[in-house]
Design a protein around this motif. Structure first.
Motif, PDB file in Angstrom:
ATOM      1  N   ASP A   1      -5.938  -1.057   1.956  1.00 44.22           N
ATOM      2  CA  ASP A   1      -7.070  -1.343   1.070  1.00 44.22           C
ATOM      3  C   ASP A   1      -8.319  -0.612   1.553  1.00 44.22           C
ATOM      4  OD1 ASP A   1      -5.167  -3.047   0.129  1.00 44.22           O
ATOM      5  OD2 ASP A   1      -6.384  -4.866   0.230  1.00 44.22           O
TER       6      ASP A   1
ATOM      7  N   GLU B   1      -1.198  -0.756  -2.865  1.00 44.34           N
ATOM      8  CA  GLU B   1       0.241  -1.022  -2.930  1.00 44.34           C
ATOM      9  C   GLU B   1       0.976   0.110  -3.646  1.00 44.34           C
ATOM     10  OE1 GLU B   1       0.439  -4.765  -4.876  1.00 44.34           O
ATOM     11  OE2 GLU B   1      -0.108  -5.933  -3.078  1.00 44.34           O
ATOM     12  N   LYS B   2       0.353   0.650  -4.676  1.00 42.55           N
ATOM     13  CA  LYS B   2       0.962   1.724  -5.457  1.00 42.55           C
ATOM     14  C   LYS B   2       1.097   3.006  -4.643  1.00 42.55           C
ATOM     15  CE  LYS B   2       0.157   4.424  -9.686  1.00 42.55           C
ATOM     16  NZ  LYS B   2      -0.749   4.608 -10.855  1.00 42.55           N
TER      17      LYS B   2
ATOM     18  N   SER C   1      -5.733   3.281 -14.028  1.00 44.85           N
ATOM     19  CA  SER C   1      -4.323   3.048 -13.706  1.00 44.85           C
ATOM     20  C   SER C   1      -3.529   4.343 -13.596  1.00 44.85           C
ATOM     21  CB  SER C   1      -3.692   2.135 -14.762  1.00 44.85           C
ATOM     22  OG  SER C   1      -3.804   2.727 -16.050  1.00 44.85           O
TER      23      SER C   1
ATOM     24  N   SER D   1     -16.823  -4.636  -6.110  1.00 42.65           N
ATOM     25  CA  SER D   1     -15.437  -4.218  -6.335  1.00 42.65           C
ATOM     26  C   SER D   1     -15.360  -2.838  -6.972  1.00 42.65           C
ATOM     27  CB  SER D   1     -14.721  -5.236  -7.233  1.00 42.65           C
ATOM     28  OG  SER D   1     -14.746  -6.525  -6.654  1.00 42.65           O
TER      29      SER D   1
ATOM     30  N   TYR E   1      -7.610  -0.366 -16.020  1.00 45.85           N
ATOM     31  CA  TYR E   1      -7.963  -0.203 -14.615  1.00 45.85           C
ATOM     32  C   TYR E   1      -7.102  -1.101 -13.719  1.00 45.85           C
ATOM     33  CZ  TYR E   1     -12.118   2.280 -16.220  1.00 45.85           C
ATOM     34  OH  TYR E   1     -12.966   3.185 -16.802  1.00 45.85           O
ATOM     35  N   ILE E   2      -7.025  -0.702 -12.465  1.00 42.06           N
ATOM     36  CA  ILE E   2      -6.345  -1.515 -11.456  1.00 42.06           C
ATOM     37  C   ILE E   2      -7.319  -1.761 -10.306  1.00 42.06           C
ATOM     38  CG2 ILE E   2      -4.028  -0.716 -12.036  1.00 42.06           C
ATOM     39  CD1 ILE E   2      -4.180   1.238  -9.723  1.00 42.06           C
ATOM     40  N   THR E   3      -7.013  -2.763  -9.487  1.00 38.92           N
ATOM     41  CA  THR E   3      -7.883  -3.104  -8.363  1.00 38.92           C
ATOM     42  C   THR E   3      -7.557  -2.244  -7.146  1.00 38.92           C
ATOM     43  OG1 THR E   3      -6.367  -4.783  -7.515  1.00 38.92           O
ATOM     44  CG2 THR E   3      -7.972  -5.486  -9.175  1.00 38.92           C
TER      45      THR E   3
ATOM     46  N   LYS F   1      -6.574  -3.349  -4.300  1.00 47.69           N
ATOM     47  CA  LYS F   1      -5.333  -3.853  -3.717  1.00 47.69           C
ATOM     48  C   LYS F   1      -4.116  -3.294  -4.446  1.00 47.69           C
ATOM     49  CE  LYS F   1      -3.019  -8.124  -2.323  1.00 47.69           C
ATOM     50  NZ  LYS F   1      -2.928  -7.679  -0.924  1.00 47.69           N
ATOM     51  N   GLN F   2      -4.195  -3.242  -5.769  1.00 48.19           N
ATOM     52  CA  GLN F   2      -3.084  -2.707  -6.553  1.00 48.19           C
ATOM     53  C   GLN F   2      -2.889  -1.210  -6.283  1.00 48.19           C
ATOM     54  OE1 GLN F   2      -4.593  -4.001 -10.376  1.00 48.19           O
ATOM     55  NE2 GLN F   2      -3.058  -5.644 -10.527  1.00 48.19           N
ATOM     56  N   ALA F   3      -4.000  -0.488  -6.151  1.00 47.16           N
ATOM     57  CA  ALA F   3      -3.913   0.944  -5.858  1.00 47.16           C
ATOM     58  C   ALA F   3      -3.314   1.172  -4.471  1.00 47.16           C
ATOM     59  CB  ALA F   3      -5.299   1.576  -5.946  1.00 47.16           C
TER      60      ALA F   3
END
Length: 250
Positions: free
Chosen positions: A16, A10-11, A42, A37, A2-4, A6-8
């Protein structure tokens, strides 16, 4: 894996907040919430943006709506009189209220009909009357298709500033500063040449009327030609925009 959020974000190149909204709406497959959260797979794909997106530019939309409005003309004499009366009352009220005038909408209507409001300052009455006179003056300019000039600008200022006789219709003769702003208006001796240059540049411009007016407004604000002039700024652009509309049928 999994990603957070924030990471999603940016991706996918979005905020956010937008990712959280998509998660809460169930538009991200496999996203789960743990406490406060969100955990996002991913390999999750970015959802398509289903929000409305304009298919035409803002200026094109304005031109189209203006054509639609023109197609419904001419109005009857009764319709025109009713719309004009309602507009000037609300226009006067809103414009003066922003500057601290205490008249209510109903009281503004009464003052424009020649009545006096008990316990309201004379200044507020004069502002309302001056605003109406300036509006009628500008309407007459539009009918005659008279272009804006320094003389016209001073006449408009004279009418609007009915409560300050010594400053009416004359360029300021002293330097001024705008509290809290880095910009410093031009010195008094530069006002006339700057105004001449401003009007000449506008006349020679071939840009669409909307950005032309926006540019003119910014430059006019920067010159700050009068000691007191907040109430008359909106009038300066009307002869420009209305005359342009009548000549180009925008």
């Amino acid at each position: 894996m999994y990603i957070t959020v924030k990471q999603a974000a940016e991706k996918w190149g979005i905020s956010d907040r937008r990712v959280r909204i998509l998660c809460s709406e169930g538009k991200i497959s496999g996203a789960t919430r743990e406490g406060r959260s969100w955990m996002i797979p991913s390999n999750a794909k970015k959802p398509q943006d289903g929000r409305f997106k304009a298919t035409e530019s803002l200026l094109a939309a304005i031109d189209r709506k203006k054509r639609e409005l023109d197609a419904r003309r001419p109005l009857t004499a009764g319709e025109l009189e009713r719309l004009t009366e309602e507009f000037i009352i609300e226009y006067t009220y809103n414009s003066n209220a922003i500057e601290g005038n205490t008249l209510t909408l109903r009281e503004t209507d009464m003052v424009l009909r020649g009545l006096t409001i008990d316990k309201k300052p004379l200044k507020d009455h004069m502002e309302a009357v001056g605003h109406k006179e300036a509006f009628d003056f500008v309407r007459d300019l539009v009918k005659k298709q008279i272009s804006l000039s320094e003389s016209i600008i001073k006449q408009i200022h004279y009418l609007v500033l009915a409560d300050k006789r010594e400053d009416r219709g004359v360029y300021r003769r002293v330097p001024v500063r705008i509290m809290g702003a880095k910009h410093e208006p031009v010195q008094p001796y530069l006002i006339q040449p700057k105004m001449e240059q401003l009007l000449e540049t506008y006349r020679n411009s071939t840009d669409h009327i909307i950005p032309r007016l926006a540019w003119f407004h910014i430059e006019f604000e920067g010159i700050h030609p009068f000691i007191e002039w907040k109430r008359m700024r909106k009038y300066v652009q009307n002869p420009f925009s209305e005359n342009h509309a009548s000549k180009t049928n925008l």
